[in-house]
Design an enzyme around this catalytic site. Sequence first.
Site, PDB file in Angstrom:
ATOM      1  N   SER A 223      -6.584   4.671  -7.122  1.00 12.59           N
ATOM      2  CA  SER A 223      -6.008   3.582  -6.381  1.00 12.59           C
ATOM      3  C   SER A 223      -6.944   2.293  -6.561  1.00 12.59           C
ATOM      4  CB  SER A 223      -6.774   4.045  -5.093  1.00 12.59           C
ATOM      5  OG  SER A 223      -6.644   2.757  -3.973  1.00 12.59           O
ATOM      6  N   SER A 224      -6.162   0.852  -5.637  1.00 13.68           N
ATOM      7  CA  SER A 224      -7.137   0.198  -5.720  1.00 13.68           C
ATOM      8  C   SER A 224      -7.727  -0.716  -4.479  1.00 13.68           C
ATOM      9  CB  SER A 224      -5.993  -1.077  -6.091  1.00 13.68           C
ATOM     10  OG  SER A 224      -5.024  -0.576  -7.110  1.00 13.68           O
TER      11      SER A 224
ATOM     12  N   ARG B 124      -8.147  10.603  -0.584  1.00 17.59           N
ATOM     13  CA  ARG B 124      -6.630  10.333  -1.317  1.00 17.59           C
ATOM     14  C   ARG B 124      -6.352  10.957  -1.297  1.00 17.59           C
ATOM     15  NH1 ARG B 124      -3.776   5.696  -3.199  1.00 17.59           N
ATOM     16  NH2 ARG B 124      -3.670   5.396  -5.160  1.00 17.59           N
TER      17      ARG B 124
ATOM     18  N   GLY C 208      -2.550  -4.312  -0.182  1.00 19.91           N
ATOM     19  CA  GLY C 208      -2.042  -4.956  -0.929  1.00 19.91           C
ATOM     20  C   GLY C 208      -2.122  -4.446  -2.373  1.00 19.91           C
ATOM     21  N   GLY C 209      -1.773  -3.528  -2.503  1.00 23.70           N
ATOM     22  CA  GLY C 209      -1.400  -2.600  -4.310  1.00 23.70           C
ATOM     23  C   GLY C 209      -2.633  -3.136  -4.854  1.00 23.70           C
TER      24      GLY C 209
ATOM     25  N   ASN D  20       1.238   4.344   0.848  1.00 22.07           N
ATOM     26  CA  ASN D  20       1.624   3.586   0.201  1.00 22.07           C
ATOM     27  C   ASN D  20       2.926   2.554  -0.325  1.00 22.07           C
ATOM     28  OD1 ASN D  20       1.707   2.545  -2.722  1.00 22.07           O
ATOM     29  ND2 ASN D  20       2.770   3.962  -4.151  1.00 22.07           N
TER      30      ASN D  20
ATOM     31  N   ASP E  36       1.246   5.980  -7.771  1.00 20.19           N
ATOM     32  CA  ASP E  36       0.265   5.213  -8.377  1.00 20.19           C
ATOM     33  C   ASP E  36      -0.088   6.478  -9.306  1.00 20.19           C
ATOM     34  OD1 ASP E  36      -0.112   3.693  -6.907  1.00 20.19           O
ATOM     35  OD2 ASP E  36      -1.206   4.247  -5.104  1.00 20.19           O
TER      36      ASP E  36
ATOM     37  N   THR F  58      -3.467   4.307   3.408  1.00 20.83           N
ATOM     38  CA  THR F  58      -2.035   4.154   3.270  1.00 20.83           C
ATOM     39  C   THR F  58      -1.365   4.492   2.708  1.00 20.83           C
ATOM     40  OG1 THR F  58      -1.256   2.649   1.008  1.00 20.83           O
ATOM     41  CG2 THR F  58      -2.858   4.398   0.802  1.00 20.83           C
TER      42      THR F  58
ATOM     43  N   THR G 255      -0.112  -1.460   2.886  1.00 21.74           N
ATOM     44  CA  THR G 255      -1.275  -0.071   2.622  1.00 21.74           C
ATOM     45  C   THR G 255      -1.996  -0.657   4.025  1.00 21.74           C
ATOM     46  OG1 THR G 255      -1.652  -0.335  -0.338  1.00 21.74           O
ATOM     47  CG2 THR G 255      -3.379  -0.021   2.305  1.00 21.74           C
TER      48      THR G 255
HETATM   49  N1  GLY Z   1      -1.856   2.803  -3.109  1.00 18.11           N
HETATM   50  C1  GLY Z   1      -1.806   1.814  -3.081  1.00 18.11           C
HETATM   51  C2  GLY Z   1      -3.700   1.693  -3.733  1.00 18.11           C
HETATM   52  O1  GLY Z   1      -3.914   3.435  -3.299  1.00 18.11           O
HETATM   53  O2  GLY Z   1      -3.696   1.479  -4.601  1.00 18.11           O
END
Ligand code: GLY
Length: 573
Positions: free
Chosen positions: A454-455, A107, A475-476, A403, A425, A401, A383
């Site tokens: 992150s998700s 990340r 998909g965020g 983002n 984020d 990603t 992403t």
């Molecule tokens: N940028 C979206 C995530 O990492 O969840």
Amino acid sequence: MPKTKFHFLLLFFFILFLGGGCRKAAPALDYSAVKTFTADSAAVVSPHPLATRVGVEVLKKGGNAVDAAVAVQFALAVVYPRAGNIGGGGFMVIRTAEGAVAALDYREKAPLGAHRDMYLDSLGNVIEGLSTMGHLAAGIPGTVAGLFEAHRKYGRIQDMKELIQPAIELAEKGFRLSSAEAERLNRFQEAFRKYNEEPNPFIKDSFRMGSLMVQEKLASTLKQIRDRGRAGFYEGPVAEAIVEEVQSGNGLITLEGLRSYEAKWREPVIGEYGNYRIISMPPSSSGGIALVQMLKMVEPYPLHEYGFHSTRAVHLMVEAERRAYADRAAHLGDSDFYDVPRDSLLSDAYLRARMGSFDAAQATASDSILAGNFNLLKESYETTHTSVVDASGNAVSVTTTLNSNYGCKVWVDGAGFFLNNEMDDFSAKPGVPNQFGLLGAEANAIQPGKRMLSSMTPTIVEKDGALFMVLGAPGGSTIITAVFQVFVNVAEFGMSLEEAVNAGRFHHQWLPNAILIEDNAFPDSTKQALEAMGHSFNIVGRMAVIKAIQRLPGGRLQGVGDPRNPDDDAGGY
Ligand code: GLY
């Protein structure tokens, strides 16, 4: 008709054609997307056919799943510029054929000069757009470090150069744009012009499907990485180009921040669900913890008896989602900086207690779980995910990603790639949502060198101790609920993987207190029954875009790309 008149007419239409009076046919694409592919030995599902092709070639010449995943990521940085990247970051979950598991966190990190109030004005209010657009929105990229680290530890093909070369060729010779990429490039022209100088391969009056995209500067950067390893990105001319670009727009990334960036191995999140074992990503992603929480919360209930998209099933799953996202907002952040109560959040006793307030007949009010108030989702969910299984049975699930689409829209002029806008984020201010409507608190406050929450939910599932499924999605905030629902569709509702991926989805993230549903996700009767229980709805076009592989009885592999992205592509051999 006299002959001369006939010839004149022919000549007239010919001139009209040459002058563009007739619409020119778009150049043919030398690829097409395959949504479902059943392979005897090895499979790759990625968001672009050219990247899938690169991955399958690596597997065919003896590379393992990690080698293929690495080569696909580099290829996506070229052919899928809206999200594939070297200017962003990601997460990789690995399960070897012997059953060993690993999770790699690459990340992005906050620049060393970042501070918790950097997106606030003098009155302490969040300055709109500062964490999403332009140079200050960029975190220190992690992708190149992550890919080298994954290859160092698990790669089978000795020379990493072989995994980067296909991307160099795609950048140098060019590739033909898909219709989806051309549409997005056209959509973001204004922002590209605002933040970048010309000439720039991404700035043009109009892109069309079939337009040839050549990226010379990116090819040179990839050659630096090929020839000098991770130092080719984090030091020397590419690093200097990043810093020059970022500082020209008052961004904060420095040479020291780049040089000191490191990817980190983490202990994967593991959760049991019946005879399944879920292996997923721990912080700095919330994905694994929230996924396992949701599964454990619904496990005691007979979902298969309730039936797919029945009122009872949707209500139960929504209530589990609501509670998991409330925990996400309060308790999750980068575990290197914040003491995430991981064991407590995943304990059976805690999750049973969490469902103590579940009422089978009534929606729970979100502010009775925790308070908050804000707007709806504003951006699309860009992403990208790749799932790979090789012929030995090694599996990789990797999500990466920038983002937003094309990240912060800043293209590093001296090095040819887009930078992320991952700083959004973080929680810029407690109680103020990010672009996905997600809230955060101290756990996810900005600190120098910290990773933003992150998700992303790259996940591998075992059934009875053997590899069963590899899945994940862009998909965020909707990634976690999509992975949850696709797995439940297969495990509880008896769907094939293709049916499970294609099925309509719903999403609850605690706040806003509404169920997001894809258009026509489920029957009006279900919707009306849920409304009578106190639920409300917001309809969205589409949510997360799953790329998954399932090991079928007998050992063949079924790869499925999601119709929600026309470019999703499954391949193998
Ligand atoms: N940028 C979206 C995530 O990492 O969840």
